[in-house]
Design an enzyme around this catalytic site. Structure first.
Site, short mmCIF file in Angstrom:
data_model
loop_
_atom_site.label_atom_id
_atom_site.label_comp_id
_atom_site.label_asym_id
_atom_site.label_seq_id
_atom_site.Cartn_x
_atom_site.Cartn_y
_atom_site.Cartn_z
N LYS A 73 2.02 -1.64 -8.13
CA LYS A 73 2.91 -1.72 -6.96
C LYS A 73 4.00 -0.65 -7.04
O LYS A 73 4.23 0.08 -6.08
CB LYS A 73 3.55 -3.11 -6.94
CG LYS A 73 3.92 -3.63 -5.61
CD LYS A 73 4.15 -5.14 -5.73
CE LYS A 73 5.02 -5.43 -6.92
NZ LYS A 73 4.75 -6.58 -7.69
N THR A 75 4.01 2.05 -8.95
CA THR A 75 3.34 3.34 -8.94
C THR A 75 2.98 3.76 -7.51
O THR A 75 3.18 4.91 -7.11
CB THR A 75 2.09 3.27 -9.83
OG1 THR A 75 2.51 2.82 -11.12
CG2 THR A 75 1.40 4.60 -9.97
N ARG A 96 13.60 -1.52 -7.96
CA ARG A 96 14.46 -2.35 -8.82
C ARG A 96 14.72 -1.64 -10.15
O ARG A 96 13.89 -0.87 -10.62
CB ARG A 96 13.78 -3.69 -9.10
CG ARG A 96 13.74 -4.61 -7.90
CD ARG A 96 12.81 -5.76 -8.14
NE ARG A 96 11.43 -5.28 -8.18
CZ ARG A 96 10.41 -5.95 -8.67
NH1 ARG A 96 10.60 -7.16 -9.19
NH2 ARG A 96 9.20 -5.44 -8.66
N LYS A 107 5.42 -3.22 -25.44
CA LYS A 107 5.48 -1.83 -25.05
C LYS A 107 5.31 -1.79 -23.54
O LYS A 107 4.42 -2.44 -22.99
CB LYS A 107 4.33 -1.09 -25.72
CG LYS A 107 4.66 0.30 -26.16
CD LYS A 107 3.60 0.81 -27.13
CE LYS A 107 3.53 2.32 -27.07
NZ LYS A 107 2.69 2.87 -28.13
N ALA A 275 12.00 -12.29 -9.91
CA ALA A 275 11.21 -12.55 -8.70
C ALA A 275 10.80 -14.02 -8.61
O ALA A 275 10.11 -14.40 -7.68
CB ALA A 275 10.00 -11.65 -8.67
N PHE A 303 6.11 -9.35 -7.74
CA PHE A 303 4.90 -10.19 -7.72
C PHE A 303 4.02 -9.89 -6.49
O PHE A 303 4.17 -8.85 -5.86
CB PHE A 303 5.27 -11.68 -7.76
CG PHE A 303 5.98 -12.11 -9.03
CD1 PHE A 303 5.75 -11.48 -10.24
CD2 PHE A 303 6.87 -13.15 -9.00
CE1 PHE A 303 6.39 -11.89 -11.42
CE2 PHE A 303 7.52 -13.58 -10.16
CZ PHE A 303 7.28 -12.94 -11.35
N PHE A 383 -8.97 3.52 -9.58
CA PHE A 383 -9.24 3.65 -11.01
C PHE A 383 -10.53 4.41 -11.19
O PHE A 383 -11.42 4.36 -10.34
CB PHE A 383 -9.35 2.26 -11.66
CG PHE A 383 -8.02 1.66 -12.03
CD1 PHE A 383 -7.12 1.28 -11.04
CD2 PHE A 383 -7.66 1.46 -13.36
CE1 PHE A 383 -5.88 0.74 -11.37
CE2 PHE A 383 -6.43 0.92 -13.70
CZ PHE A 383 -5.54 0.55 -12.70
N TRP A 411 -1.90 8.20 -9.22
CA TRP A 411 -1.80 8.17 -10.68
C TRP A 411 -2.32 9.48 -11.27
O TRP A 411 -1.70 10.09 -12.12
CB TRP A 411 -2.57 6.97 -11.23
CG TRP A 411 -2.35 6.76 -12.70
CD1 TRP A 411 -1.33 6.07 -13.29
CD2 TRP A 411 -3.14 7.30 -13.77
NE1 TRP A 411 -1.43 6.13 -14.66
CE2 TRP A 411 -2.53 6.88 -14.98
CE3 TRP A 411 -4.28 8.10 -13.83
CZ2 TRP A 411 -3.03 7.22 -16.24
CZ3 TRP A 411 -4.79 8.46 -15.08
CH2 TRP A 411 -4.17 8.01 -16.27
#
Lengths: 558, 558
Positions: A73, A75, A96, A107, A275, A303, A383, A411
Site C-alpha cells: 500500500k 509502495t 504516516r 527487520k 490503525a 490495513f 510481482f 517496485w
C-alpha cells in the site's frame, strides 16, 4: 529488474536539497524549518498564508484484506505519486510516520520499497523530526500530572481504581504492559495498577492527526478523559490544567514534515496513529496543507479497506471536511491466491482458479468503497512470478464491477511502472463525479453505527454486545457523545473477527468485547477481539544485528 | 538597568541565521545539519576534518557552594564568552543541555539570563534537537532487551534480583520511582521490582558526554553492566548484543549542537549529565570540537567547585586529555552573605562583616582549584543591591589569595559588563603557566581516592564506609576497575554532607552510603547522602500555567 535491497537503492538515490523539493510546491525557503538537508517542517505562518488557495484532488490508496504475501500500500502510494508527477501533474503523497519501537523487533521499515520509496529512509524510521518523542512527552506529562494531583491531596477526587490514562514509550517493551506504580512509600504516591502502551496507541497521536489547528489541538487535549471520580464523573485533562503545556510540547511537532521520493517528488510524512484503536491515517494538517499546494494528493490508510478506508472516510474525511475523489485499491496476485486458499509456499505457481476465488475479497472491498460514493481503480502491484492469465483474471473481475484494474511496476521501474495507473486515476477523477458521503449519519445511535458498518461492509448478519457494553454506550449517548463516529478495532486479516476467515465471509456475528471513549480524539473505540497496544520483541530481536558499519552507515535496520 | 524578563529580552534579540554563526568559526554551511534557522548540528565528517588543527585555550567557569541566593554560573559563562569576543578574541561557550522534565515543575529554564543568554531559549529548554529523546530511547531499548532476554529463556542466567539497569523518562514522575513490572501473566514476562530515573541520570547520558567518537561510544555502551548472574558474574549490554543498536539510536544526537548568544556569538550546547551521580559537564566531543574552532573555549560544570570543578578535572579532563588554562569562580555578594549567616530576606541590606565571614567558602574553593595547577579569577556576578564596600571586601579577600576578583555586569549590560573579566582571564592565561594535573593518580585504591578528595578539598577529617562498601570496592578493584576515577554524589550546598553547614566547615566525616559502578561511563559513583534520580512535581506545577499565547508564543515556561 533490480536485485538490490531497498536500502541500497535508497542510498544510491539522487537526493536533492529539501529546499528544491519545496520549490516544486512554491514553498519559499524561509518558510521551511530544515532538519538537515533532506527533511523540513513547514512553518505555521506559511500554512496560514495559503488557506485561501483552492484545494487539489484527494486520492486514497487502500488495499484488500492483508495477507502474509503483502500488498504494498505504501509502495503503491509512493509509486502513484511519482506516476502522477511523471504524467505532468503536480502531486504530493501524504503518509504516516513509522513507529520507532518495532524497528528493533522485526527487520523492516515503513518507507516504501524498491524504486518507490521515500527518503531519507533511516531517519524516517528512527527519530525523524522528533514528532513521536514530542507526543510521548505530552502523553507522559499528563500521566505525571494525574499521579501528582493525587499525591498532593486529590482535590478533584479522582478514583485511583478508575484512571483510564496510562503512560507511553516508543519501544516494544512487554514488561511495561502491566505494572504497579507508586511503590516504595510515602514520597512516591499511592500505589496502583497501570501500564504503558506504545506511543502510536496514544490518544494524543489520534488527536494530533485530527486537529485542524493549535486551538483545536488544545481543546481536544483538554477534553481527554483521564479517569473518573467515585461517582463516575469524568475528569478531563483540562481539569488538571494540562492542556496548555501539552500543546506547547507539540508546538513544533504539529508542523508537517516534507521529504522526497526517490524521484525527488514531494512527500509529507506526518503523524501515525494505530490503525486499530485509532483511525490509522496521517495528520489532517498535512493532508489539508498538501491539498493547498498540489493538484493531486495521494494518501493511504492503515490495513485493508474495511478498516483503513472506512475510518478514513467516516472519521477523518467526515470530521475534517475532506472529499476524496478517487480510491485505489491495491491487490496482488499472490495475496488474492492466499485469499483463494493457496498456502504461502505455493504462491509462485500459477493458479488462476485461486485468483478468481480469492478475488471475492477484492470484489467486496470495491463494493464497499463505492458505498461512500467514490470511484475506484484497482492497482495490481506486480510481482515477478505473476502470470498473464492471473493478471487477466483480476482485470476481468474488476471489469465486472465496473472498474479498471491496472498493473503497476513501481517496485521495479519507479514512475515508469505507474504512469498507467496515474493516467487512469486522473481519467476517473475528471470523468466520474465523486459524491463522497460517510456511511452513517452523526445522529445514529452508537451501536447502530457499529451494526451499519458490520452489515454493510463486513457481510456480517449482526453485532453482539452484552448489557454492560450496551449500557456504557447509552451512558455516553446521554452524556452527549452519541454524535461521535465509531472506530472499530478488529483483526485486519478478515471481514470477520476470525483472522483465519479469509476471502469474503458472510453471515458472521461481530462480537463487541469492550468500548472505549476517546473524548479528545472524538470517536468511540469499539473493540471486537484482542487488541495489543504494547508489542513485545521476538526471541531474536532485530536490535541484535543493528549497528553502524565502518562507513558510519546503519546496518541491519532493513 | 533593564527590568524586562529573560524571555522578553530573548525575544527581542537580533538573532542571526545559524549559518552566519557557523561562519564565525569557519564552518561551511554544507557541514551543518540545520534544525530550523537557529540551531544546527555539526557533521561528523567536518569534525573529523579539523582534527589536525591546534587547540584553543580552555576556561572553566565554576562557582562557590550554591545558596538559594543564586550565583549565575551559566549566565557568567555566556557573559564571559561575549566579553572575550568583545575584546577581539575568537571564543565559543560550551554548555550543558537542560532537561525537559523539570520545566513542568518549577518555572525556570537553563539558558542564562538577562543580557547573557543563549537562544532560542524555548527550544533549548524543550525538545531542542532531540538529543535527550535519543538517549532515553537508547536507554529504554536496553531495558526492553533485558526483560525480553529473560522472557525468552534467560540463556545468560541473569538473576532478576540483581538487575541494575532501570528505565528512564525525561519527566518528573515520582510514581515511576519504584514499580513492579511484568505483571499480568504469562505473556508479559517475569514480575520484578524496578523503576524509572529521569533521563539526565542515565549512565548513557554520562557515556554520551565522555565518549571520544562513535567507536568509543559503542565500546562504552557495550560495557554497561546491566546486572549479575546468581554467581555475581557481570552481564553487560554487549552480552545482549545491544551496543550496536544503541549506538545507531545516538547517531545524530552525538553531533554537537550550535546555537548563539544574544550577541550572536557561537555556543555549543550538548549533553547534560546529572552533576551528582554523574560528572555534570557538557560532552567531550563538543568541548574538543570547540577547541579546534576557537582560540578560547569557555565551559561550565555543575554545582559548586567542590563537585563540578573536581569532576571536570578528575573525570572529564583526565579522561579526555584536556588541559584547562584558567578557572573563573563565580561568587555573588548575596550568596557570600548567606554563607556568612544572613537570612534570605535580609540580603539586600549592606553587611560587610557577613561578606567577609561567608568568603571563607570562596577562599576554600580558590585553594582547591589551585591544587589542580590552574590559575583562578574570581567573577563577582553583580546584583543591584551590592555596595562598594561589600565588593571591595570580596576583592581584598581574593587578593589575599593572590587572585583578582572582577565585577561582572553581564546580566544588565551584556559583554560591556564582562570585558574586564575577559581581559583578566586572557592576562592570566598568557601570564601564568597553568600546570594542570588531576588530584589523584589512576592507580590509587578507590577508597583512598575518596579520602583524598574529602580531606584535600572538603576539609573533612576522614571518610566513613562500612564493610559492605569496602568489600564492594575491593571486589571492583580485583575485577579491574580500580583505575577508574570516583564520582562523588553528595549535597551541593556544603563541603560536608550536611546541606545546612555552609561556609567552610572542617573536621567533619564524609559517610559513604553506597557505591555504584558505571562501567560504561568509567567511574565509580560514591553516594554520600540522599540522592534523588527521579524528581517529583510540586503541588502547583509550572505546567498548570504553560500555554501558547494568541501569537503562538510560549507563555509560563520562564
Amino acid at each position: 529488474m533490480s536485485m538490490k535491497t531497498d536500502i541500497e537503492i535508497a542510498r544510491e538515490a539522487n537526493k536533492i536539497h529539501i529546499r528544491d523539493v519545496a520549490a516544486k510546491l512554491d514553498i519559499p525557503e524561509a518558510e521551511l524549518r530544515q532538519y538537515g538537508h533532506d527533511k523540513a517542517k513547514l512553518s505555521q505562518d506559511f500554512i496560514n498564508s495559503i488557506q485561501s488557495k483552492p484545494d487539489g484532488k484527494l486520492v486514497l490508496v487502500t488495499a484488500i484484506s492483508p495477507t502474509p504475501a503483502g500488498e504494498g500500500k505504501t509502495t503503491t502510494s509512493v509509486g502513484l505519486n511519482d506516476g502522477l508527477n511523471r504524467i505532468g501533474k503536480k502531486s504530493v503523497v501524504c503518509l504516516r510516520e513509522p513507529s520507532l519501537g518495532p524497528c528493533f523487533g522485526m527487520k523492516g521499515g515503513a518507507a516504501g520499497g524498491g524504486k518507490a520509496q521515500v527518503i531519507p529512509m533511516e531517519d524516517i524510521n528512527l527519530h525523524f523530526t522528533g514528532d513521536f518523542h514530542a507526543i510521548s512527552a505530552a502523553h507522559n506529562l499528563l500521566s505525571a500530572l494525574i499521579d501528582n494531583h493525587i499525591n498532593w491531596g486529590n482535590e478533584l477526587g479522582i478514583d485511583v481504581r478508575r484512571i483510564a490514562w496510562r503512560r507511553v514509550v516508543d519501544m516494544n517493551d512487554r514488561a511495561l504492559r502491566h505494572i504497579v506504580a507508586s511503590m516504595g512509600g510515602l514520597g512516591n504516591g499511592y500505589p496502583r495498577e497501570t501500564g504503558f502502551d506504545i506511543t502510536v496507541a496514544s490518544e494524543i497521536m489520534a488527536i494530533f492527526c485530527l486537529a485542524k489547528d493549535f486551538d483545536d489541538l488544545q481543546v481536544r487535549l483538554g477534553n481527554i478523559i483521564v479517569g473518573y471520580t467515585r461517582d463516575k464523573a469524568a475528569i478531563r485533562a483540562k481539569d488538571l490544567n494540562a492542556d496548555g503545556a501539552m500543546t506547547v510540547l507539540l508546538k513544533d511537532a504539529f508542523m508537517p514534515n516534507l521529504v522526497q521520493t526517490l524521484e525527488n517528488n514531494p512527500a509529507f510524512i506526518h503523524g501515525g496513529p494505530f490503525a486499530n484503536i485509532a483511525h490509522g491515517c496521517n495528520s489532517v494538517i498535512a493532508t489539508k496543507t498538501a491539498l493547498k499546494l498540489a493538484d493531486y494528493v495521494v494518501t493511504e490508510a492503515g490495513f485493508g479497506a474495511d478498516l483503513g478506508a472506512e475510518k478514513f472516510f467516516d472519521i477523518k474525511c467526515r470530521k475534517a471536511g475532506l472529499s476524496p475523489e478517487a480510491v485505489v485499491i491495491v491487490a496482488t496476485v499472490r495475496a488474492l491466491k492466499m485469499h483463494g486458499g493457496v498456502a504461502k509456499d505455493a504462491l509462485s505457481t500459477e493458479n488462476v482458479d485461486a485468483v478468481k476465488k480469492g478475488a471475492e475479497n477484492l470484489v467486496r472491498h470495491i463494493g464497499n468503497v463505492k458505498k461512500f460514493g467514490v470511484p475506484v481503480v484497482v492497482g495490481i502491484n506486480h510481482f515477478i512470478a505473476d502470470t498473464e492469465a492471473e493478471i487477466d483474471a483480476v482485470k476481468a473481475i474488476a471489469s465486472e464491477q465496473g472498474v479498471k484494474a491496472i498493473t503497476c511496476k513501481h517496485w521495479a521501474l519507479g514512475s515508469e511502472g505507474t504512469a498507467d495507473l496515474a493516467t487512469e486515476v486522473v481519467r476517473v477523477i475528471e470523468g466520474e463525479n465523486a459524491q463522497f458521503a460517510p456511511l452513517y449519519p452523526d445522529d445514529m445511535p452508537l451501536l447502530d453505527k457499529v451494526k451499519t458498518i458490520a452489515t454493510s461492509l463486513y457481510g456480517a448478519s449482526d453485532v453482539a454486545a452484552d448489557s454492560k457494553v450496551r449500557s456504557q454506550l447509552k451512558e455516553w449517548e446521554a452524556a452527549g457523545f452519541g454524535h461521535l463516529p465509531v472506530c472499530i478495532a478488529k483483526t485486519q486479516y478478515s471481514f470477520s473477527t476470525d483472522a483465519k476467515l479469509m476471502g469474503a465471509p458472510t453471515g458472521h456475528v461481530i462480537p463487541v468485547r469492550e468500548v472505549r471513549l476517546s473524548a479528545g480524539a472524538e470517536f468511540v473505540v469499539v473493540v471486537c477481539g484482542e487488541i495489543m497496544t504494547m508489542p513485545g520483541l521476538p526471541r531474536v530481536p532485530a536490535a541484535n544485528h543493528i549497528k553502524l558499519d565502518t562507513q558510519g552507515q546503519i546496518e541491519g535496520l532493513f
